[in-house]
Every structure is written in structure tokens, then in C-alpha cells.
Design an enzyme around this catalytic site. Structure first.
Site, PDB file in Angstrom:
ATOM      1  CD  GLU A  47      -2.824   1.423   0.384  1.00 51.00           C
ATOM      2  OE1 GLU A  47      -2.420   1.530  -0.794  1.00 51.00           O
ATOM      3  OE2 GLU A  47      -4.001   1.611   0.697  1.00 51.00           O
ATOM      4  CG  PHE A  49      -3.245  15.620   0.644  1.00 49.07           C
ATOM      5  CD1 PHE A  49      -4.238  14.806   1.182  1.00 49.07           C
ATOM      6  CD2 PHE A  49      -2.927  15.483  -0.697  1.00 49.07           C
ATOM      7  CE1 PHE A  49      -4.898  13.868   0.397  1.00 49.07           C
ATOM      8  CE2 PHE A  49      -3.581  14.550  -1.492  1.00 49.07           C
ATOM      9  CZ  PHE A  49      -4.571  13.742  -0.946  1.00 49.07           C
TER      10      PHE A  49
HETATM   11  P1  IMP Z   1      -7.299   5.758   4.784  1.00 49.68           P
HETATM   12  O1  IMP Z   1      -8.449   4.857   4.542  1.00 49.68           O
HETATM   13  O2  IMP Z   1      -7.733   7.066   5.425  1.00 49.68           O
HETATM   14  O3  IMP Z   1      -6.159   5.123   5.565  1.00 49.68           O
HETATM   15  O4  IMP Z   1      -6.790   6.244   3.389  1.00 49.68           O
HETATM   16  C1  IMP Z   1      -5.979   5.478   2.621  1.00 49.68           C
HETATM   17  C2  IMP Z   1      -6.028   5.902   1.192  1.00 49.68           C
HETATM   18  O5  IMP Z   1      -6.304   7.299   1.045  1.00 49.68           O
HETATM   19  C3  IMP Z   1      -4.660   5.693   0.573  1.00 49.68           C
HETATM   20  O6  IMP Z   1      -4.587   4.436  -0.029  1.00 49.68           O
HETATM   21  C4  IMP Z   1      -4.545   6.835  -0.382  1.00 49.68           C
HETATM   22  O7  IMP Z   1      -5.054   6.449  -1.628  1.00 49.68           O
HETATM   23  C5  IMP Z   1      -5.410   7.924   0.177  1.00 49.68           C
HETATM   24  N1  IMP Z   1      -4.625   8.930   0.937  1.00 49.68           N
HETATM   25  C6  IMP Z   1      -4.559   9.102   2.268  1.00 49.68           C
HETATM   26  N2  IMP Z   1      -3.725  10.102   2.607  1.00 49.68           N
HETATM   27  C7  IMP Z   1      -3.228  10.567   1.438  1.00 49.68           C
HETATM   28  C8  IMP Z   1      -2.271  11.600   1.108  1.00 49.68           C
HETATM   29  O8  IMP Z   1      -1.677  12.301   1.952  1.00 49.68           O
HETATM   30  N3  IMP Z   1      -2.033  11.767  -0.213  1.00 49.68           N
HETATM   31  C9  IMP Z   1      -2.637  11.022  -1.180  1.00 49.68           C
HETATM   32  N4  IMP Z   1      -3.508  10.044  -0.923  1.00 49.68           N
HETATM   33  C10 IMP Z   1      -3.805   9.820   0.377  1.00 49.68           C
HETATM   34 MG    MG Z   2      -4.280   4.038  -2.104  1.00 50.58          MG
END
Ligand code: IMP
Ligand code: MG
Length: 175
Positions: free
Chosen positions: A99, A152
Site C-alpha cells: 500500500e 497531504f
Molecule cells: P485511509 O483509509 O484514510 O487510511 O486512506 C488510505 C487511502 O487514502 C490511501 O490508499 C490513499 O489512496 C489515500 N490517501 C490518504 N492520505 C493521502 C495523502 O496524503 N495523499 C494522497 N492520498 C492519500
Molecule cells: Mg491508495
């Protein structure tokens, strides 16, 4: 691409290279004698996975699962969907999920649960980056590249509205 976007490099490509190579050593240590199935989570993991597998000199297979949780923008919708599932069975396989980033943890917890139900022999997670400050669901990361601040990030596969995946560095996208 948005020419107004303000980006600054957080991890330059040489630092990423060193980190991916360290991760490849850890994965080699644990999997060289039991051919793993690497499952990349699309789309964000494709650059990282491509670099990682080229440093693994033993038999392995690669699969992809495509999920969606983010709609447009920076906030997770909290709802994860499998947009494209596995092409074949993973029963009895040693599975390593690859991931790009673990943020709230919702996405990866969902996919690990989804895969666990398919009865792999083992199931571990390799994540390039971890943003622990935003965690909402507990997740164990077995192989971790970088711990990152609550910013981000884009580049090296990570996107903002599908842009910037092609940047060779991991960059902070400023507001
Ligand atoms: P989670 O479910 O909040 O852990 O989000 C995971 C997914 O969100 C990742 O696989 C990314 O695709 C996206 N994501 C989370 N944070 C970022 C970031 O800082 N930049 C780009 N994509 C992000
Ligand atoms: Mg992703």
C-alpha cells in the site's frame, strides 16, 4: 496538471530508493524461501510496487486490487468499495499487501479483512508511508517505509484528484 499547486519535496528520490531497498531486504529475509503473492492496492501503490519487486530476486507473484474510498479531494469518505477484486484464489498463499499510505487506516483495515476471509496461509502489510496522527482504526504495519506528518502528500504514486502520481519525489501539497 494544476500549475498553481505549491509543492515541496519531503522525501527526494534518493531517499526513497534507499528506503525501498531497505524494505526489499526485509521482505527478502522473510519470504525468499516461501514465494509470496504481493497484492498491490491500486492505484496508489503502482510506482512503489514496481520498484520493490525489481529488488526481490526470488519467485513471487503479483496481483492487484482496486479500491475506492476517497471521492474527490483530501477527505476520506469512510466508505471503501472493491472496484476490482482478485483474479484468482489466495487460499493457502503467503500474501503481502503493498500500500502507498496508511492514513485513517479505514481502507487497509477493510482490505485486510476482505483478504483474511479468503484464507491465506499468512497475511502481512508493507506500506510505503504511515500517517499515524490521523489513525481511526488500529492497523499493524509489518514493513514500513516512512512515518509522515499530517500533511497531504503527492508523488511516487500518490495523487490529488488523480494528479501528481508521476512525481519522482514524495512531496507535500500545500493548501
Ligand atoms: P485511509 O483509509 O484514510 O487510511 O486512506 C488510505 C487511502 O487514502 C490511501 O490508499 C490513499 O489512496 C489515500 N490517501 C490518504 N492520505 C493521502 C495523502 O496524503 N495523499 C494522497 N492520498 C492519500
Ligand atoms: Mg491508495
Amino acid at each position: 496538471m494544476d500549475s498553481q499547486a505549491k509543492l515541496h519535496s519531503l522525501f527526494p528520490r534518493v531517499e526513497i530508493e534507499a528506503t525501498v531497498s531497505r524494505l526489499a531486504s526485509e521482505v527478502t529475509r522473510d519470504y525468499h524461501d516461501k514465494p509470496p503473492l504481493l497484492i498491490g492496492i491500486l492505484k496508489g501503490s503502482f510506482v512503489f510496487l514496481a520498484d520493490l519487486v525489481r529488488l526481490l530476486n526470488f519467485p513471487l507473484e503479483v496481483e492487484f486490487v482496486r479500491l475506492s474510498s476517497y471521492g474527490v479531494g483530501r477527505q476520506t469518505s469512510g466508505k471503501v468499495k472493491v472496484v476490482q477484486g482478485l483474479g484468482s484464489s489466495i487460499k493457502g498463499r503467503d500474501v503481502l499487501v503493498v500500500e502507498d499510505i496508511v492514513d485513517t487506516g479505514i481502507t487497509i483495515a477493510f482490505i485486510l479483512d476482505y483478504l483474511k476471509k479468503k484464507k491465506p496461509a499468512s497475511l502481512r502489510l508493507c506500506a510505503l508511508t504511515d500517517k499515524p496522527s490521523r489513525r481511526r482504526v488500529q492497523v499493524t504495519i509489518d514493513y514500513l517505509g516512512f512515518t509522515v506528518p499530517d500533511k497531504f502528500l503527492v508523488g511516487y504514486g500518490l495523487d490529488f484528484d488523480e494528479q501528481f502520481r508521476n512525481l519522482p519525489d514524495i512531496c507535500v501539497l500545500e493548501d
